[in-house]
Design a protein around this motif. Structure first.
Motif, PDB file in Angstrom:
ATOM      1  N   ARG A 164       1.647  23.201  -0.883  1.00 33.84           N
ATOM      2  CA  ARG A 164       0.946  21.923  -0.861  1.00 33.84           C
ATOM      3  C   ARG A 164      -0.464  22.061  -1.421  1.00 33.84           C
ATOM      4  O   ARG A 164      -0.918  21.212  -2.201  1.00 33.84           O
ATOM      5  CB  ARG A 164       0.885  21.383   0.569  1.00 33.84           C
ATOM      6  CG  ARG A 164       0.323  19.967   0.663  1.00 33.84           C
ATOM      7  CD  ARG A 164       0.228  19.491   2.103  1.00 33.84           C
ATOM      8  NE  ARG A 164      -0.030  18.072   2.151  1.00 33.84           N
ATOM      9  CZ  ARG A 164      -1.231  17.508   2.005  1.00 33.84           C
ATOM     10  NH1 ARG A 164      -2.297  18.265   1.811  1.00 33.84           N
ATOM     11  NH2 ARG A 164      -1.373  16.200   2.056  1.00 33.84           N
ATOM     12  N   LYS A 165      -1.153  23.106  -1.041  1.00 35.44           N
ATOM     13  CA  LYS A 165      -2.516  23.312  -1.526  1.00 35.44           C
ATOM     14  C   LYS A 165      -2.531  23.450  -3.045  1.00 35.44           C
ATOM     15  O   LYS A 165      -3.380  22.863  -3.729  1.00 35.44           O
ATOM     16  CB  LYS A 165      -3.110  24.562  -0.878  1.00 35.44           C
ATOM     17  CG  LYS A 165      -4.549  24.833  -1.290  1.00 35.44           C
ATOM     18  CD  LYS A 165      -5.101  26.058  -0.582  1.00 35.44           C
ATOM     19  CE  LYS A 165      -6.547  26.328  -1.000  1.00 35.44           C
ATOM     20  NZ  LYS A 165      -7.101  27.527  -0.310  1.00 35.44           N
ATOM     21  N   LYS A 166      -1.574  24.215  -3.585  1.00 34.49           N
ATOM     22  CA  LYS A 166      -1.513  24.403  -5.029  1.00 34.49           C
ATOM     23  C   LYS A 166      -1.122  23.119  -5.739  1.00 34.49           C
ATOM     24  O   LYS A 166      -1.771  22.712  -6.714  1.00 34.49           O
ATOM     25  CB  LYS A 166      -0.497  25.503  -5.364  1.00 34.49           C
ATOM     26  CG  LYS A 166      -0.316  25.744  -6.857  1.00 34.49           C
ATOM     27  CD  LYS A 166       0.753  26.795  -7.134  1.00 34.49           C
ATOM     28  CE  LYS A 166       2.146  26.270  -6.824  1.00 34.49           C
ATOM     29  NZ  LYS A 166       3.196  27.223  -7.247  1.00 34.49           N
ATOM     30  N   SER A 167      -0.092  22.451  -5.245  1.00 28.31           N
ATOM     31  CA  SER A 167       0.449  21.283  -5.947  1.00 28.31           C
ATOM     32  C   SER A 167      -0.477  20.075  -5.902  1.00 28.31           C
ATOM     33  O   SER A 167      -0.358  19.172  -6.734  1.00 28.31           O
ATOM     34  CB  SER A 167       1.818  20.907  -5.367  1.00 28.31           C
ATOM     35  OG  SER A 167       1.714  20.531  -4.009  1.00 28.31           O
ATOM     36  N   PHE A 213       0.844  -1.186   0.000  1.00 32.03           N
ATOM     37  CA  PHE A 213       0.000   0.000   0.000  1.00 32.03           C
ATOM     38  C   PHE A 213       0.884   1.242   0.000  1.00 32.03           C
ATOM     39  O   PHE A 213       1.949   1.257   0.637  1.00 32.03           O
ATOM     40  CB  PHE A 213      -0.924   0.015   1.223  1.00 32.03           C
ATOM     41  CG  PHE A 213      -1.833  -1.177   1.309  1.00 32.03           C
ATOM     42  CD1 PHE A 213      -3.067  -1.160   0.683  1.00 32.03           C
ATOM     43  CD2 PHE A 213      -1.438  -2.316   2.000  1.00 32.03           C
ATOM     44  CE1 PHE A 213      -3.904  -2.264   0.753  1.00 32.03           C
ATOM     45  CE2 PHE A 213      -2.267  -3.418   2.072  1.00 32.03           C
ATOM     46  CZ  PHE A 213      -3.504  -3.401   1.447  1.00 32.03           C
ATOM     47  N   PHE A 214       0.435   2.280  -0.694  1.00 35.23           N
ATOM     48  CA  PHE A 214       1.267   3.467  -0.875  1.00 35.23           C
ATOM     49  C   PHE A 214       0.449   4.740  -0.654  1.00 35.23           C
ATOM     50  O   PHE A 214      -0.634   4.900  -1.216  1.00 35.23           O
ATOM     51  CB  PHE A 214       1.838   3.476  -2.296  1.00 35.23           C
ATOM     52  CG  PHE A 214       2.922   4.495  -2.531  1.00 35.23           C
ATOM     53  CD1 PHE A 214       4.253   4.130  -2.460  1.00 35.23           C
ATOM     54  CD2 PHE A 214       2.621   5.812  -2.832  1.00 35.23           C
ATOM     55  CE1 PHE A 214       5.262   5.059  -2.670  1.00 35.23           C
ATOM     56  CE2 PHE A 214       3.607   6.750  -3.052  1.00 35.23           C
ATOM     57  CZ  PHE A 214       4.939   6.375  -2.968  1.00 35.23           C
ATOM     58  N   ILE A 215       0.995   5.631   0.179  1.00 35.82           N
ATOM     59  CA  ILE A 215       0.453   6.978   0.350  1.00 35.82           C
ATOM     60  C   ILE A 215       1.525   7.951  -0.114  1.00 35.82           C
ATOM     61  O   ILE A 215       2.682   7.855   0.314  1.00 35.82           O
ATOM     62  CB  ILE A 215       0.072   7.266   1.814  1.00 35.82           C
ATOM     63  CG1 ILE A 215      -1.114   6.391   2.236  1.00 35.82           C
ATOM     64  CG2 ILE A 215      -0.265   8.747   2.010  1.00 35.82           C
ATOM     65  CD1 ILE A 215      -1.545   6.587   3.684  1.00 35.82           C
ATOM     66  N   VAL A 216       1.175   8.867  -0.982  1.00 37.50           N
ATOM     67  CA  VAL A 216       2.176   9.780  -1.527  1.00 37.50           C
ATOM     68  C   VAL A 216       2.658  10.762  -0.462  1.00 37.50           C
ATOM     69  O   VAL A 216       1.955  11.063   0.504  1.00 37.50           O
ATOM     70  CB  VAL A 216       1.626  10.566  -2.738  1.00 37.50           C
ATOM     71  CG1 VAL A 216       1.202   9.617  -3.850  1.00 37.50           C
ATOM     72  CG2 VAL A 216       0.456  11.467  -2.339  1.00 37.50           C
ATOM     73  N   GLY A 217       3.894  11.261  -0.676  1.00 37.17           N
ATOM     74  CA  GLY A 217       4.461  12.261   0.216  1.00 37.17           C
ATOM     75  C   GLY A 217       4.606  13.595  -0.483  1.00 37.17           C
ATOM     76  O   GLY A 217       4.057  13.823  -1.560  1.00 37.17           O
ATOM     77  N   ASN A 218       5.379  14.486   0.109  1.00 43.20           N
ATOM     78  CA  ASN A 218       5.565  15.806  -0.490  1.00 43.20           C
ATOM     79  C   ASN A 218       6.590  15.793  -1.619  1.00 43.20           C
ATOM     80  O   ASN A 218       6.706  16.755  -2.378  1.00 43.20           O
ATOM     81  CB  ASN A 218       5.971  16.824   0.576  1.00 43.20           C
ATOM     82  CG  ASN A 218       7.187  16.397   1.374  1.00 43.20           C
ATOM     83  OD1 ASN A 218       7.124  15.421   2.125  1.00 43.20           O
ATOM     84  ND2 ASN A 218       8.293  17.110   1.225  1.00 43.20           N
ATOM     85  N   ARG A 219       7.353  14.693  -1.770  1.00 38.32           N
ATOM     86  CA  ARG A 219       8.311  14.577  -2.877  1.00 38.32           C
ATOM     87  C   ARG A 219       7.772  13.754  -4.044  1.00 38.32           C
ATOM     88  O   ARG A 219       8.205  13.943  -5.171  1.00 38.32           O
ATOM     89  CB  ARG A 219       9.613  13.934  -2.382  1.00 38.32           C
ATOM     90  CG  ARG A 219      10.338  14.691  -1.279  1.00 38.32           C
ATOM     91  CD  ARG A 219      10.867  16.029  -1.761  1.00 38.32           C
ATOM     92  NE  ARG A 219      11.700  16.670  -0.764  1.00 38.32           N
ATOM     93  CZ  ARG A 219      13.015  16.584  -0.716  1.00 38.32           C
ATOM     94  NH1 ARG A 219      13.661  15.868  -1.623  1.00 38.32           N
ATOM     95  NH2 ARG A 219      13.697  17.201   0.227  1.00 38.32           N
ATOM     96  N   ASP A 247       4.116  25.663   9.063  1.00 37.10           N
ATOM     97  CA  ASP A 247       4.993  25.952   7.926  1.00 37.10           C
ATOM     98  C   ASP A 247       4.120  26.530   6.812  1.00 37.10           C
ATOM     99  O   ASP A 247       3.740  25.844   5.868  1.00 37.10           O
ATOM    100  CB  ASP A 247       5.700  24.677   7.464  1.00 37.10           C
ATOM    101  CG  ASP A 247       6.817  24.953   6.463  1.00 37.10           C
ATOM    102  OD1 ASP A 247       6.885  26.092   5.954  1.00 37.10           O
ATOM    103  OD2 ASP A 247       7.607  24.042   6.181  1.00 37.10           O
ATOM    104  N   LEU A 248       3.830  27.805   6.926  1.00 40.15           N
ATOM    105  CA  LEU A 248       2.857  28.443   6.041  1.00 40.15           C
ATOM    106  C   LEU A 248       3.306  28.422   4.583  1.00 40.15           C
ATOM    107  O   LEU A 248       2.481  28.244   3.676  1.00 40.15           O
ATOM    108  CB  LEU A 248       2.612  29.888   6.499  1.00 40.15           C
ATOM    109  CG  LEU A 248       2.052  30.043   7.919  1.00 40.15           C
ATOM    110  CD1 LEU A 248       1.826  31.515   8.235  1.00 40.15           C
ATOM    111  CD2 LEU A 248       0.752  29.267   8.081  1.00 40.15           C
ATOM    112  N   GLU A 249       4.601  28.601   4.343  1.00 33.84           N
ATOM    113  CA  GLU A 249       5.113  28.594   2.974  1.00 33.84           C
ATOM    114  C   GLU A 249       4.866  27.244   2.315  1.00 33.84           C
ATOM    115  O   GLU A 249       4.402  27.166   1.175  1.00 33.84           O
ATOM    116  CB  GLU A 249       6.601  28.923   2.964  1.00 33.84           C
ATOM    117  CG  GLU A 249       7.216  28.968   1.579  1.00 33.84           C
ATOM    118  CD  GLU A 249       8.710  29.259   1.600  1.00 33.84           C
ATOM    119  OE1 GLU A 249       9.321  29.235   0.510  1.00 33.84           O
ATOM    120  OE2 GLU A 249       9.259  29.493   2.692  1.00 33.84           O
TER     121      GLU A 249
END
Length: 242
Positions: A129-132, A74-80, A122-124
């Motif tokens: 994250r919201k956009k991507s 099972f796989f959950i994506v990360g930020n990379r 981490d607002l930046e």
């Protein structure tokens, strides 16, 4: 019965030691498990499922072999690697899960996730994250030439490295405690497992008016790191590079 959890391997051709350690884990440890959960940042970056680089294809073949031996993946994506999709998951014999998933872990209702969405201070990053993660941004990016996407990934990695050098305050880079409680209470759970922060630990807290636990997975920069869970309990384990 045995389940493994891993995250933050950041696999890349530039780190053969990490790749070798992971492949050793696949051969020697993972086949013992009924399930293996990969909770994001499995790859250092991901530019799209159309990347036919031999490195990522070989990783898919190795995972597929494990799946065919009987271990569910099972796989959950990360930020990379948030652009990783069903095409590559199918090649690897993995099931893609949503960003936040609730599972029955030997009778315990457990929230599993990468963990980046918990870092609300981490607002930046949260803005990015919201956009991507939006459908329109991902659609545009996937339409770009592969070479352009790889250049974008290199630029993003450089930006992340620069942020690390600037030593952002620890409270910004780590999870927001109130967000952890909020998430646990949203799913009526007393156990959470995630990665992202690279700070392996077991945290005690209160949620839903009861004692709760948050297990943080370690990264693989200096050693292999995985969580072993059985009906009798859990262990955060390491395997050294050879």
């Amino acid at each position: 019965m045995l389940t493994y959890f891993i995250a933050d391997l950041h696999l890349t051709q530039e780190r053969e030691d990490i790749t070798d350690c992971f492949l050793s884990f696949l051969r020697n440890e993972a086949p013992k498990a009924e399930k293996l959960y990969i909770l994001g940042d499995f790859f250092e970056f991901w530019v799209g499922d159309d990347d036919d680089d031999e490195f990522v294809l070989n990783i898919a073949r190795q995972l597929k072999t494990l799946s065919e031996k009987g271990t569910e993946l099972f796989f959950i994506v990360g930020n990379r690697d948030f652009l990783l999709g069903k095409k590559y998951a199918n090649k690897a014999g993995m099931t893609l899960l949503p960003d936040i998933q609730v599972i029955d872990l030997y009778g315990k209702k457990t929230v599993i996730m990468h963990g980046d969405s918990l870092c609300t201070n981490d607002l930046e990053y949260m803005k990015f994250r919201k956009k991507s993660r939006s459908w329109w941004w991902q659609t545009i990016v996937r339409c770009l030439p592969l070479s352009t996407r790889k250049k974008m990934a290199r630029n993003y990695r450089a930006k992340v490295a620069l942020r690390a050098e600037n030593h952002k305050p620890q409270e910004i880079m780590d999870v927001t405690p109130t967000e952890v409680v909020k998430t646990l209470e949203e799913f009526d759970s007393q156990l959470m497992i995630h990665g992202h922060t690279h700070r392996p630990n077991v945290h005690q807290l209160d949620a839903n008016g009861k004692a709760a636990k948050r297990i943080v997975l370690g990264d693989w920069y200096e050693q292999g790191s995985y969580l072993k869970v059985t009906e009798d309990g859990f262990e955060l384990l390491n395997s050294s590079f050879k």
